[in-house]
Design an enzyme around this catalytic site. Sequence first.
Site, PDB file in Angstrom:
ATOM      1  N   THR A 307       0.853  -1.138  -0.063  1.00 51.18           N
ATOM      2  CA  THR A 307       0.217  -0.227  -0.021  1.00 51.18           C
ATOM      3  C   THR A 307       0.964   1.126   0.154  1.00 51.18           C
ATOM      4  OG1 THR A 307      -0.030   0.388   2.251  1.00 51.18           O
ATOM      5  CG2 THR A 307      -1.457  -1.210   1.642  1.00 51.18           C
ATOM      6  N   ASP A 308       0.131   2.357  -0.319  1.00 47.38           N
ATOM      7  CA  ASP A 308       0.846   3.584   0.105  1.00 47.38           C
ATOM      8  C   ASP A 308       0.579   3.857   1.376  1.00 47.38           C
ATOM      9  OD1 ASP A 308       2.169   6.126  -0.272  1.00 47.38           O
ATOM     10  OD2 ASP A 308       1.102   6.482  -2.123  1.00 47.38           O
ATOM     11  N   TYR A 309       1.325   5.133   1.761  1.00 46.73           N
ATOM     12  CA  TYR A 309       1.509   5.247   3.336  1.00 46.73           C
ATOM     13  C   TYR A 309       0.040   5.158   4.136  1.00 46.73           C
ATOM     14  CZ  TYR A 309       4.199   7.461   7.237  1.00 46.73           C
ATOM     15  OH  TYR A 309       5.025   7.885   8.395  1.00 46.73           O
ATOM     16  N   THR A 310      -0.161   4.561   4.914  1.00 41.80           N
ATOM     17  CA  THR A 310      -1.426   4.236   5.937  1.00 41.80           C
ATOM     18  C   THR A 310      -2.610   4.233   4.681  1.00 41.80           C
ATOM     19  OG1 THR A 310      -1.992   6.666   6.043  1.00 41.80           O
ATOM     20  CG2 THR A 310      -0.548   5.500   7.706  1.00 41.80           C
TER      21      THR A 310
END
Length: 782
Positions: A307-310
């Site tokens: 995933t991207d950040y969070t």
Amino acid sequence: MKKTSTIFLLLLCMGCAQTASTSQEPAASESAAQTTMPATSVPARSSDPEMDRFITDLMAKMSLDEKIGQLNLVSVGFDVTGPIVSENVDENIKRGNVGGVFNTYTPIAVRKLQELAVNSSRHKIPLIFGYDVIHGHRTIFPIPLGLSASWDLQAIERSARIAAEEATADGLNWVFSPMVDIARDARWGRIAEGAGEDPFLGSRIAEAMVQGYQLDNMKDPNTVMACVKHFALYGAAEAGRDYGTVDMSMQRMFNEFMPPYKAALDAGAGSVMTSFNEINGVPATGNRWLMTELLREQWGFDGFVVTDYTAINEMIAHGVGNESEVAALALKAGVDMDMVGELFLKELKANVERGTVTEEEINTACRRVLEAKYKLGLFEDPFRYINEERGKTAMLTKEHREAAREIARKSMVLLKNDKNTLPLKSSGSIALIGPLARNQRDLIGNWSGAGDWKQAVSVEQGIRNVMGNKVKINYAKGANLTDDAQMIRRLNAHGGELELDKRSSEAMIKEAVQAARNSDVIVAVVGESQGMSGEAASRADIGLPGQQLVLLKALKQTGKPLVIVLMNGRPLTLPWEHENANAILETWFAGTEAGNAIADVLFGSYNPSGKLTVTFPRHVGQVPIFYNAKNTGRPFNGEELNKYTSRYMDVPNEPLYPFGHGLSYTSFTYSKPKLSKASMTAGESLEVSVEVRNTGNYDGEEVVQLYVQDVVGSITRPVKELKGFQKIMLKKGESRTVTFKLTADDLKFYNNQMEYVYEPGEFKVYVGTSSSELQEAGFRLN
């Protein structure tokens, strides 16, 4: 009636959390129709028996908690790109609850964490170490939008190769690059991080970047695993606002936005990063159609998805579930690794107990992460990428800096050059004016990662390096980059490091005007701060910020020749600048060697050859604006008083600078394109040839561009599409015949049934120096 293809059936349910897939093979369509992306099943095991055996044996020994731990990517170290920093990292590593780390580099720091993993965890599984290596690691190259403007695939690949050599010397083995999102809205800050608006050029650049990072063997200690991002469609965010919603037809998606992702994966990229946006109502991170049915079943991708950040946590704000629900949604969609949010770590075991996910789904994700580590050679040697000697000798070498200077020169675009104002004379005096003339911080741009801006060469220093004492420099700052207190607070809160001159705007401009009057020519270095573009840096007003335009107007009043040197991460609106400057040089944020490269171009030791890969609008109200648009039923025909056509009442439809635009210190003429035949059939090829002559007084490079128009289609087609380009060097007076080869495959598109087809009919070909300066010929596809 053509039979419906398998992918079209899938698209009817696209965006569902789980979509029932069909095993039916698509039927052969009529005539020339051919479908790609056949439905296939995801292999349960790798095609590498030795790797499969090793990982199967390892996973048999792992607990469910340890398998989930491999899906956890934590942030430790120097950079934070979101609101959460991982906690209790050391303990989690010892317990086997961490699969990878990002934002940590240097051999010493990486060794410390890797030793924790292999010495203190039960199964001694090594960590993977990733970082945002976007346009260089320690040696910083031009921002990706600038790199793309070189149209030089070898130079772009070389920049990635050097970045990989430096990153691996710093303990890294995974880079979050290339970003291949097609972007057509200059308000979107992350347009700086991609290759512009065209899918054909973007695809070729994606391939070059992946090759530069990975070469042919990711076990080599000077190669890194590439991560293609952001999957998918991130660059089409509504209103040009970062993280925004994306909504488009399937035809546009596959014809105009998807090709660069597919090209990067076909080039062998080992991993994919999810995007923040939603697609057909479902966030990409939880979109099973996108992450499994398309990416794996249709495209055959066998790497892993992070995933991207969070991004998993952020699906809660999208409104698709609570923590437990979004964790299950992401895993079932096909996500393998959770960046920073740690919801997999927190929720997946309970999800198994509740029956909302299966242990087999966790096993599949865990296997993919472990396979990536195997492919990187980390099980053979967890410390393969940790070499303190390389860490001392591989960074910012003379060779790397020379390459950065050369590539930076290639990226610069001469937008205007009236009466041969440039190159500047190698004697006399110049008024070097502007907030970026002595600046170093902004030269390395946004997403410059581990780059040290103090190593960057300023424009002033570059001129002194190139010209020595031959040219007298009269310097004045003239204006701050911005005087907006709120903007300054926002920028400086995130590493902007803006240094403001406390004098009044009037006093600064007065000093600059005096410097101009005492000089032969004005070189005004203006633009954005690096923090005004990039992630979370959307702008509604894309003109020069602050008092910079006021400064330019005052300088114009002196009557001295005015040369504008731009630094920016996006297309800017420059109507006054275009009308009034004698010359305009677009330099983007050119990296560590920016000042030297800019001086090389200004004084003629390098003849600029860059071409725009993104359209520059006249006014922000024109965006999104791009060259490969479609006609309407009432296209504007140039008749000023013809009201009922597709036009603006207050500005022209045409951009200020079109895709492919870029001048040279020399001039090039083109013959009318010649075709090897008037028609072709499937299986044949057709050659398009044009003679290009250097008719000016300088040796120079030219990007010869080939466009095609499908005149009549079963769905409406763009007015033109880039289908080929060649960058050639011609000495003054020299001519060369440039030849392109077209086949029916080059003419394919996704039709209304989502079949990938070519259709018989009339086509036009265009060859020229930009998307708006072309000569045409025609042929028929039978």
